[in-house]
Design a protein around this motif. Structure first.
Motif, mmCIF file in Angstrom:
data_model
loop_
_atom_site.group_PDB
_atom_site.id
_atom_site.type_symbol
_atom_site.label_atom_id
_atom_site.label_comp_id
_atom_site.label_asym_id
_atom_site.label_seq_id
_atom_site.Cartn_x
_atom_site.Cartn_y
_atom_site.Cartn_z
ATOM 1 N N GLU A 81 47.438 36.735 47.123
ATOM 2 C CA GLU A 81 46.856 35.651 46.817
ATOM 3 C C GLU A 81 46.305 34.494 46.796
ATOM 4 O O GLU A 81 46.740 34.385 47.825
ATOM 5 C CB GLU A 81 48.295 35.135 45.570
ATOM 6 N N LYS A 103 56.378 46.428 48.219
ATOM 7 C CA LYS A 103 54.918 45.952 47.818
ATOM 8 C C LYS A 103 55.147 45.024 48.883
ATOM 9 O O LYS A 103 56.037 43.368 49.314
ATOM 10 C CB LYS A 103 55.454 45.785 46.694
ATOM 11 N N LYS A 114 37.129 43.288 47.202
ATOM 12 C CA LYS A 114 36.629 43.954 45.799
ATOM 13 C C LYS A 114 35.654 45.480 45.919
ATOM 14 O O LYS A 114 36.052 46.320 45.048
ATOM 15 C CB LYS A 114 36.362 43.558 44.741
ATOM 16 N N TYR A 171 49.623 45.630 48.697
ATOM 17 C CA TYR A 171 50.561 45.535 47.275
ATOM 18 C C TYR A 171 49.063 44.784 46.889
ATOM 19 O O TYR A 171 48.896 44.821 45.750
ATOM 20 C CB TYR A 171 51.373 45.041 46.829
ATOM 21 N N ALA A 172 48.844 43.640 46.762
ATOM 22 C CA ALA A 172 48.413 42.259 46.492
ATOM 23 C C ALA A 172 47.581 41.602 47.505
ATOM 24 O O ALA A 172 49.088 41.144 48.361
ATOM 25 C CB ALA A 172 49.411 42.393 45.064
ATOM 26 N N THR A 176 39.457 39.320 38.053
ATOM 27 C CA THR A 176 41.006 38.979 39.305
ATOM 28 C C THR A 176 42.071 38.772 38.543
ATOM 29 O O THR A 176 41.152 38.561 37.280
ATOM 30 C CB THR A 176 40.381 37.654 40.388
ATOM 31 N N THR A 177 42.831 38.717 38.336
ATOM 32 C CA THR A 177 43.893 37.796 37.679
ATOM 33 C C THR A 177 43.867 36.343 37.740
ATOM 34 O O THR A 177 43.912 35.815 39.209
ATOM 35 C CB THR A 177 45.515 38.447 38.169
ATOM 36 N N GLU A 221 41.453 46.021 44.192
ATOM 37 C CA GLU A 221 41.651 45.266 43.103
ATOM 38 C C GLU A 221 43.274 44.444 42.410
ATOM 39 O O GLU A 221 42.308 43.591 41.510
ATOM 40 C CB GLU A 221 41.543 46.712 41.789
ATOM 41 N N ASN A 222 43.946 44.783 43.474
ATOM 42 C CA ASN A 222 45.055 43.661 42.822
ATOM 43 C C ASN A 222 44.703 41.968 43.973
ATOM 44 O O ASN A 222 45.750 41.985 44.501
ATOM 45 C CB ASN A 222 46.136 44.878 43.257
#
Length: 414
Positions: A198, A172, A229, A195-196, A262-263, A234-235
């Motif tokens: 930040e 990842k 997005k 994978y993501a 988002t997170t 989405e991550n």
């Protein structure tokens, strides 16, 4: 009671004995329970005599005691302190996460930056060397690789490096960025295979963000986040560093993330790096090692014990290729090795904790500090070794944080 072939894993257990109660903590995952000392003595007896736990069921005479003991065994199994065989020494099978900073340059100058990244810093590694770093990271076989900085996109060869990472690394991949240098035409290329992502934001609107990251950053980040997005990625996490100046904004920041899909990532300010120069903006007391939010210590369910396995389940590689236990412990005396000199024996030494650096690292845990070893909250106090690294050479600061944490933790734990 059906606990056949179940043994208490003393090798990964840390404990606090306080009168007639004992806290047992899993030092790998941070979970813990509090039990009567009578139950602990039974567990200790099982370890000393290498006995299965079901063989000790009849130690208790009363049915209620037997039922309680059974509940304790079930809880110990839930938190990972019971295994089906005796283990004398815990060994990780692999390093879980690696953070790699290909640069210490950054186009922003956030006042809390713990690595003191600046625009005029020089890139130390050439493209070919960065690729060799990646090759050796692949040999280490982590599950997660985070590309961070500085600001990784500031490198002229960033896309070439990212492409090489995607080609070679099959785990990842997380990109940690300030988001301001991501161009619309690059988005498809960047997100493919990630994978993501930040992104540091530090505010819920233009004004709150600009106080930390500068004018215009908020709109740039929101624009690029929406573009990412729109591609179906989405991550995405947006982060904020919190202190006295903006704790009141957490709910608004969470609402922004909810609206964006988002997170929300909340990090407490730490009084290290460039943050030490700007502590007054975040801390009420210059002797505090970090900022504590009002909801950080609500009850025992919010607590995790000393689970830090820096240098084992994670390592950090800086812009020179030097390897450290974690991104917050990049100090000269805690250097493990240089990744460009990696060989297979080094990996074995890491997994078996046979590098000299681990002795220094273990001394940064409260349970191993002379002033703290008999404390009744030491498994929960200042569990991040990077904070201890700062505190250990400042007795006044150490004592101040000690008193503060005892006042917070003792009523919750005991």
């Amino acid at each position: 009671m059906n606990n056949s072939n179940k043994y208490f894993l003393n090798c990964i257990c840390e404990k606090i004995i306080n009168s007639n109660q004992v806290i047992l903590s899993n030092k790998v995952n941070g979970r813990w329970i509090k039990i009567p000392i009578e139950c602990y003595e039974v567990l200790k007896y099982s370890v000393d005599n290498e006995l299965q736990l079901d063989n000790l069921y009849d130690v208790f005479q009363e049915n209620e005691d037997k039922k309680y003991y059974e509940r304790v065994i079930n809880e110990l199994e839930y938190i990972g302190l019971i295994g089906d065989s005796i283990i004398d020494e815990f060994r990780l099978e692999r390093i879980n996460k690696i953070s790699f900073s290909p640069t210490n340059r950054c186009n922003l100058s956030c006042d809390y930056c713990c690595v003191d990244s600046k625009i005029d810093n020089n890139d130390y590694l050439e493209t070919s060397q960065v690729k060799k770093v990646i090759d050796n990271i692949v040999r280490l076989n982590p599950r997660i690789l985070t590309i961070t900085g500085g600001e990784p996109l500031i490198r002229d060869d960033f896309l070439e490096v990212l492409d090489y990472i995607k080609e070679k690394f099959k785990g990842k991949i997380i990109l940690s960025t300030n988001g301001t240098l991501i161009e619309e035409k690059q988005i498809d290329y960047i997100i493919n295979g990630l994978y993501a992502i930040e992104i540091s934001l530090d505010g819920y609107d233009e004004l709150s963000c600009s106080k930390v990251r500068g004018k215009g950053v908020f709109s740039k980040v929101l624009k690029v986040t929406k573009l990412i997005k729109s591609k179906g990625f989405e991550n995405i996490g947006l982060s904020m560093v919190v202190g006295k100046n903006n704790e009141k904004d957490i709910d608004k920041f969470n609402k922004l993330n909810e609206d964006m899909g988002t997170t929300s990532i909340i990090r407490n300010f730490m009084n290290i790096g460039r943050g030490n120069e700007n502590y007054s903006r975040y801390l009420n007391d210059k002797l505090d090692i970090d900022y504590i939010c009002k909801d950080d210590y609500v009850d025992k369910n919010s607590l995790r014990s000393n689970m830090c396995k820096a240098g084992a389940n994670q390592i950090s590689i800086d812009y020179k290729g030097d390897v450290y236990p974690c991104p917050n412990l990049e100090y000269k005396d805690l250097k493990m090795f240089n990744i460009l000199e990696f060989n297979e024996s080094i990996l074995e030494n890491i997994l078996n904790r046979e590098l000299d650096i681990f002795n220094k690292f273990d001394k940064l845990k409260p349970v191993n500090i002379e002033e703290c070893k008999d404390c009744k909250v030491n498994l929960f106090c200042t569990t991040c070794p990077s904070k201890i690294y700062t505190l250990k050479d400042d007795k006044k600061m150490f004592d101040s944080n000690c008193k503060k944490m005892k006042n917070i933790l003792e009523p919750i734990i005991w």
